[in-house]
Design an enzyme around this catalytic site. Structure first.
Site, PDB file in Angstrom:
ATOM      1  N   ARG A 168       0.568  -1.440  -0.641  1.00 42.03           N
ATOM      2  CA  ARG A 168      -0.310  -0.348  -0.202  1.00 42.03           C
ATOM      3  C   ARG A 168       0.327   1.525   0.116  1.00 42.03           C
ATOM      4  O   ARG A 168       0.628   1.894  -0.131  1.00 42.03           O
ATOM      5  CB  ARG A 168      -0.579   0.163   1.139  1.00 42.03           C
ATOM      6  CG  ARG A 168      -2.084  -0.832   1.296  1.00 42.03           C
ATOM      7  CD  ARG A 168      -2.983  -0.537   1.983  1.00 42.03           C
ATOM      8  NE  ARG A 168      -4.223   1.193   0.933  1.00 42.03           N
ATOM      9  CZ  ARG A 168      -4.779   2.099   2.215  1.00 42.03           C
ATOM     10  NH1 ARG A 168      -4.669   1.146   3.454  1.00 42.03           N
ATOM     11  NH2 ARG A 168      -4.823   3.592   1.214  1.00 42.03           N
TER      12      ARG A 168
ATOM     13  N   GLN B 265      -9.653  12.828   5.856  1.00 41.34           N
ATOM     14  CA  GLN B 265      -9.485  11.324   5.943  1.00 41.34           C
ATOM     15  C   GLN B 265      -8.348  10.091   4.892  1.00 41.34           C
ATOM     16  O   GLN B 265      -7.969   9.426   5.892  1.00 41.34           O
ATOM     17  CB  GLN B 265     -10.844  11.249   6.177  1.00 41.34           C
ATOM     18  CG  GLN B 265     -11.945  11.794   6.557  1.00 41.34           C
ATOM     19  CD  GLN B 265     -13.275   9.992   6.427  1.00 41.34           C
ATOM     20  OE1 GLN B 265     -13.573  10.803   4.520  1.00 41.34           O
ATOM     21  NE2 GLN B 265     -14.384   9.735   7.466  1.00 41.34           N
TER      22      GLN B 265
ATOM     23  N   VAL C 219      -4.701   9.062   3.483  1.00 41.01           N
ATOM     24  CA  VAL C 219      -3.244   8.603   4.419  1.00 41.01           C
ATOM     25  C   VAL C 219      -2.249   8.852   3.163  1.00 41.01           C
ATOM     26  O   VAL C 219      -1.381   8.273   3.723  1.00 41.01           O
ATOM     27  CB  VAL C 219      -3.610   7.049   4.810  1.00 41.01           C
ATOM     28  CG1 VAL C 219      -4.726   6.902   6.003  1.00 41.01           C
ATOM     29  CG2 VAL C 219      -4.134   6.697   4.102  1.00 41.01           C
TER      30      VAL C 219
ATOM     31  N   HIS D 196      -6.536  10.956   9.772  1.00 41.93           N
ATOM     32  CA  HIS D 196      -6.156   8.848  10.283  1.00 41.93           C
ATOM     33  C   HIS D 196      -4.795   8.728   9.436  1.00 41.93           C
ATOM     34  O   HIS D 196      -4.576   7.953   9.384  1.00 41.93           O
ATOM     35  CB  HIS D 196      -7.080   7.984   8.548  1.00 41.93           C
ATOM     36  CG  HIS D 196      -8.673   8.588   8.939  1.00 41.93           C
ATOM     37  ND1 HIS D 196      -9.201   7.674   7.926  1.00 41.93           N
ATOM     38  CD2 HIS D 196      -9.223   8.256  10.447  1.00 41.93           C
ATOM     39  CE1 HIS D 196     -10.912   8.461   8.423  1.00 41.93           C
ATOM     40  NE2 HIS D 196     -10.867   8.597   9.951  1.00 41.93           N
TER      41      HIS D 196
ATOM     42  N   CYS E 157       7.351   2.961  15.746  1.00 43.29           N
ATOM     43  CA  CYS E 157       6.965   1.619  16.665  1.00 43.29           C
ATOM     44  C   CYS E 157       5.998   1.824  17.845  1.00 43.29           C
ATOM     45  O   CYS E 157       6.271   3.144  18.243  1.00 43.29           O
ATOM     46  CB  CYS E 157       8.623   1.831  16.852  1.00 43.29           C
ATOM     47  SG  CYS E 157       9.072   0.659  17.733  1.00 43.29           S
TER      48      CYS E 157
ATOM     49  N   CYS F  28       8.646   1.296  21.454  1.00 46.19           N
ATOM     50  CA  CYS F  28       9.571   2.447  21.951  1.00 46.19           C
ATOM     51  C   CYS F  28       8.654   3.585  21.679  1.00 46.19           C
ATOM     52  O   CYS F  28       9.429   5.229  22.390  1.00 46.19           O
ATOM     53  CB  CYS F  28      10.869   1.750  21.502  1.00 46.19           C
ATOM     54  SG  CYS F  28      11.241   2.131  19.937  1.00 46.19           S
TER      55      CYS F  28
ATOM     56  N   CYS G  55      12.473  -1.076  13.509  1.00 51.90           N
ATOM     57  CA  CYS G  55      12.447  -0.137  14.418  1.00 51.90           C
ATOM     58  C   CYS G  55      13.868  -0.308  14.712  1.00 51.90           C
ATOM     59  O   CYS G  55      14.623  -1.393  15.509  1.00 51.90           O
ATOM     60  CB  CYS G  55      11.267   0.336  16.068  1.00 51.90           C
ATOM     61  SG  CYS G  55      12.670   1.112  17.034  1.00 51.90           S
TER      62      CYS G  55
ATOM     63  N   CYS H  12      14.835  -0.468  19.197  1.00 48.06           N
ATOM     64  CA  CYS H  12      14.462  -1.816  19.904  1.00 48.06           C
ATOM     65  C   CYS H  12      14.349  -2.820  18.953  1.00 48.06           C
ATOM     66  O   CYS H  12      14.278  -4.183  19.912  1.00 48.06           O
ATOM     67  CB  CYS H  12      13.706  -0.855  20.677  1.00 48.06           C
ATOM     68  SG  CYS H  12      11.496  -1.391  19.723  1.00 48.06           S
TER      69      CYS H  12
ATOM     70  N   GLY I  51     -15.608  14.769  -2.218  1.00 50.97           N
ATOM     71  CA  GLY I  51     -15.293  13.229  -1.761  1.00 50.97           C
ATOM     72  C   GLY I  51     -14.645  11.587  -0.917  1.00 50.97           C
ATOM     73  O   GLY I  51     -14.325  10.951  -0.827  1.00 50.97           O
TER      74      GLY I  51
END
Length: 259
Positions: free
Chosen positions: A84, A115, A117, A133, A141, A144, A156, A159, A196
């Site tokens: 994606r 809305q 992303v 959103h 992450c 952490c 990450c 960590c 939209g």
């Protein structure tokens, strides 16, 4: 007549007088809020959610759209969201995105709330876009709290945990600060425009209601009818955002030059 031909005919026959009315509302407004959904980015190749070929028709999308799915199947989750993100990163703003960025330049008090992303409004030149959103152009992450990366192999570096896209998934709350800023913008607006979006997913769907409760005028611009909003709208524009938004801005530019 095919559905696309009917849509084109509806857009061309109804848009002339309605566009003029919408331009007049934009010209007279002091504080404009534009609330956009998946329809704004369709022309950029970003799949919508509920259309016949939408994301919710995909079994993978249903399998990996909950935050807990990262723990259940880390490799499948990362593969799905990586694909994606690849689609988003290869997409470019379309004329609808650019028109909204131009509206913000013409009317600096305009707030862009989305809305989506995909980050395309910001890429088009939009400023301080409120992404309800989150964004697929960022990782984070949850183990952490690292948000700055880097993310080698989607992990990450701080960590070693699996990273995830910085988006709101099923079972999660919207960022309360972003939502509050959008709510305040809606309540302070005197013109609210839906572009939209089906406006059926709460709490985002309450924004036009908040705006109208404070006396804001409403413009709806969508390919399909919005029965719960169209009846309350001052202007209803039926068609695609990549077609109608540039025409709105051309009309607004023409009025500005005439003043």
């Amino acid at each position: 007549m095919t559905r696309s031909a009917a849509t084109d005919a509806t857009s061309s026959s109804s848009s002339s007088s309605q566009l003029e009315s919408a331009v007049a509302l934009l010209q007279g407004a002091r504080r404009i809020v534009v609330f956009s959904g998946a329809g704004l980015s369709r022309a950029s190749g970003i799949p919508t959610y509920r259309d016949a070929d939408g994301l919710w028709k995909s079994q993978n999308a249903l399998q990996f759209s909950h935050a807990e799915d990262l723990k259940r199947d880390p490799s499948g989750f990362t593969k799905f969201w990586g694909q994606r993100m690849s689609v988003v990163e290869s997409a470019a703003p379309n004329p609808g995105h650019r028109a909204l960025a131009q509206l913000q330049r013409l009317r600096p008090a305009t707030r862009l709330v989305t809305q989506n992303v995909d980050g395309l409004l910001t890429q088009a030149g939009g400023l301080d876009v409120l992404e309800l959103h989150g964004s697929l152009r960022r990782w984070r992450c949850d183990h952490c709290g690292n948000r700055s990366g880097p993310w080698p192999f989607h992990r990450c570096l701080r960590c070693g945990s699996h990273a995830r896209p910085d988006v709101v998934m099923f079972g999660e709350m919207l960022n309360p600060g972003v939502l509050l800023e959008a709510q305040v913008a809606a309540q302070e607006s005197d013109l609210f425009m839906v572009v939209g979006s089906t406006t059926i997913v709460y709490p985002a769907a309450e924004l036009p209601e908040l705006a109208m409760a404070r006396g804001s005028r409403l413009i709806t611009l969508n390919l399909e009818p919005l029965p719960h909003l169209d009846d309350s709208a001052a202007v209803v524009l039926r068609g695609t955002s990549e077609d109608l938004l540039p025409r709105l801005l051309a009309g607004l530019n023409g009025q500005a030059r005439a003043l």
